[in-house]
Design a protein around this motif. Structure first.
Motif, short mmCIF file in Angstrom:
data_model
loop_
_atom_site.label_atom_id
_atom_site.label_comp_id
_atom_site.label_asym_id
_atom_site.label_seq_id
_atom_site.Cartn_x
_atom_site.Cartn_y
_atom_site.Cartn_z
N ARG A 28 -16.00 10.54 8.21
CA ARG A 28 -15.67 10.50 6.78
C ARG A 28 -14.23 10.98 6.56
O ARG A 28 -13.48 10.38 5.80
CB ARG A 28 -16.64 11.36 5.99
N ALA A 29 -13.83 12.05 7.25
CA ALA A 29 -12.46 12.57 7.14
C ALA A 29 -11.45 11.53 7.63
O ALA A 29 -10.40 11.33 7.03
CB ALA A 29 -12.31 13.87 7.92
N GLU A 30 -11.80 10.85 8.73
CA GLU A 30 -10.94 9.78 9.25
C GLU A 30 -10.80 8.67 8.22
O GLU A 30 -9.72 8.14 8.00
CB GLU A 30 -11.56 9.21 10.53
N GLY A 31 -11.92 8.31 7.60
CA GLY A 31 -11.91 7.27 6.58
C GLY A 31 -11.06 7.68 5.38
O GLY A 31 -10.32 6.86 4.82
N ASP A 32 -11.12 8.94 5.00
CA ASP A 32 -10.29 9.43 3.89
C ASP A 32 -8.81 9.30 4.21
O ASP A 32 -8.01 8.93 3.36
CB ASP A 32 -10.64 10.89 3.56
N LYS A 33 -8.45 9.61 5.47
CA LYS A 33 -7.05 9.47 5.88
C LYS A 33 -6.61 8.01 5.81
O LYS A 33 -5.52 7.70 5.33
CB LYS A 33 -6.86 10.00 7.30
N LEU A 34 -7.47 7.11 6.30
CA LEU A 34 -7.13 5.69 6.26
C LEU A 34 -7.03 5.19 4.83
O LEU A 34 -6.16 4.37 4.50
CB LEU A 34 -8.18 4.88 7.04
N TRP A 35 -7.91 5.68 3.97
CA TRP A 35 -7.88 5.29 2.56
C TRP A 35 -6.56 5.72 1.94
O TRP A 35 -5.92 4.95 1.21
CB TRP A 35 -9.05 5.95 1.84
N ALA A 36 -6.13 6.95 2.21
CA ALA A 36 -4.87 7.46 1.68
C ALA A 36 -3.69 6.64 2.20
O ALA A 36 -2.77 6.31 1.44
CB ALA A 36 -4.70 8.94 2.04
N GLY A 38 -3.81 3.54 3.17
CA GLY A 38 -3.89 2.25 2.49
C GLY A 38 -3.31 2.32 1.09
O GLY A 38 -2.61 1.40 0.65
N ASN A 39 -3.58 3.41 0.39
CA ASN A 39 -3.03 3.57 -0.96
C ASN A 39 -1.51 3.65 -0.93
O ASN A 39 -0.83 3.11 -1.82
CB ASN A 39 -3.61 4.81 -1.64
N LYS A 40 -0.96 4.31 0.08
CA LYS A 40 0.50 4.41 0.21
C LYS A 40 1.10 3.02 0.47
O LYS A 40 2.12 2.66 -0.12
CB LYS A 40 0.87 5.37 1.33
N ILE A 41 0.45 2.24 1.31
CA ILE A 41 0.94 0.90 1.62
C ILE A 41 0.84 0.01 0.38
O ILE A 41 1.74 -0.78 0.08
CB ILE A 41 0.17 0.31 2.82
N TRP A 42 -0.26 0.14 -0.36
CA TRP A 42 -0.45 -0.63 -1.59
C TRP A 42 0.66 -0.30 -2.59
O TRP A 42 1.23 -1.20 -3.21
CB TRP A 42 -1.82 -0.28 -2.19
N ALA A 43 0.98 0.98 -2.74
CA ALA A 43 2.04 1.40 -3.66
C ALA A 43 3.39 0.85 -3.22
O ALA A 43 4.20 0.43 -4.06
CB ALA A 43 2.08 2.93 -3.75
N GLU A 44 3.65 0.84 -1.92
CA GLU A 44 4.90 0.29 -1.41
C GLU A 44 4.98 -1.21 -1.72
O GLU A 44 6.04 -1.72 -2.10
CB GLU A 44 5.01 0.52 0.10
N GLY A 45 3.85 -1.91 -1.58
CA GLY A 45 3.81 -3.33 -1.93
C GLY A 45 4.11 -3.55 -3.40
O GLY A 45 4.86 -4.45 -3.77
N ASP A 46 3.53 -2.72 -4.27
CA ASP A 46 3.81 -2.83 -5.71
C ASP A 46 5.29 -2.59 -6.00
O ASP A 46 5.89 -3.28 -6.84
CB ASP A 46 2.96 -1.82 -6.49
N LYS A 47 5.88 -1.63 -5.30
CA LYS A 47 7.30 -1.33 -5.49
C LYS A 47 8.15 -2.53 -5.10
O LYS A 47 9.09 -2.90 -5.81
CB LYS A 47 7.67 -0.10 -4.66
N LEU A 48 7.83 -3.15 -3.97
CA LEU A 48 8.59 -4.31 -3.51
C LEU A 48 8.44 -5.49 -4.46
O LEU A 48 9.41 -6.21 -4.74
CB LEU A 48 8.16 -4.71 -2.09
N ARG A 49 7.24 -5.68 -4.99
CA ARG A 49 7.03 -6.77 -5.96
C ARG A 49 7.85 -6.52 -7.22
O ARG A 49 8.45 -7.44 -7.77
CB ARG A 49 5.54 -6.88 -6.31
N ALA A 50 7.89 -5.27 -7.68
CA ALA A 50 8.68 -4.93 -8.86
C ALA A 50 10.17 -5.17 -8.61
O ALA A 50 10.88 -5.68 -9.50
CB ALA A 50 8.43 -3.48 -9.26
N GLU A 51 10.64 -4.84 -7.41
CA GLU A 51 12.04 -5.09 -7.08
C GLU A 51 12.34 -6.59 -7.10
O GLU A 51 13.40 -7.01 -7.57
CB GLU A 51 12.38 -4.50 -5.71
N GLY A 52 11.40 -7.40 -6.58
CA GLY A 52 11.57 -8.85 -6.60
C GLY A 52 11.60 -9.38 -8.02
O GLY A 52 12.42 -10.26 -8.35
#
Length: 92
Positions: A28-36, A38-52
């Motif tokens: 479960r702790a490992e999954g929480d780390k992966l979830w976090a 994933g959220n960081k990568i998702w936010a980076e994707g949103d940032k790149l889309r906004a820049e585009g």
């Protein structure tokens, strides 16, 4: 004698339960780390889309000035096309 065997069996199963729960907590702790992550990568994707989007808006302003844009969703491409007031259409 039977009672003692049952008590030993209960203790054995209880210890197995504890081990399984501990392993589950680790996963479960490992999954929480992966979830976090994933959220960081998702936010980076949103940032790149906004820049585009910002780059696109700046280019439109530079070329055509302040004109109307219409965005239309294309379900087959799961993306949007942009139609300018001039009639130009830009599709993915």
């Amino acid at each position: 004698m039977k009672r003692k065997k049952k008590e030993l069996r209960l203790k054995f199963i209880w210890n197995n339960r504890l081990n399984l729960r501990a392993e589950g907590d680790k996963l479960r702790a490992e999954g929480d780390k992966l979830w976090a992550e994933g959220n960081k990568i998702w936010a980076e994707g949103d940032k790149l889309r906004a820049e585009g989007d910002k780059l696109w808006a700046e280019a439109i302003l530079e070329v055509h000035g302040n004109i109307k844009l219409e965005w239309s969703y294309i379900s087959k491409k799961d993306d949007y096309k942009c139609t300018l007031e001039t009639g130009e259409v830009f599709e993915p």
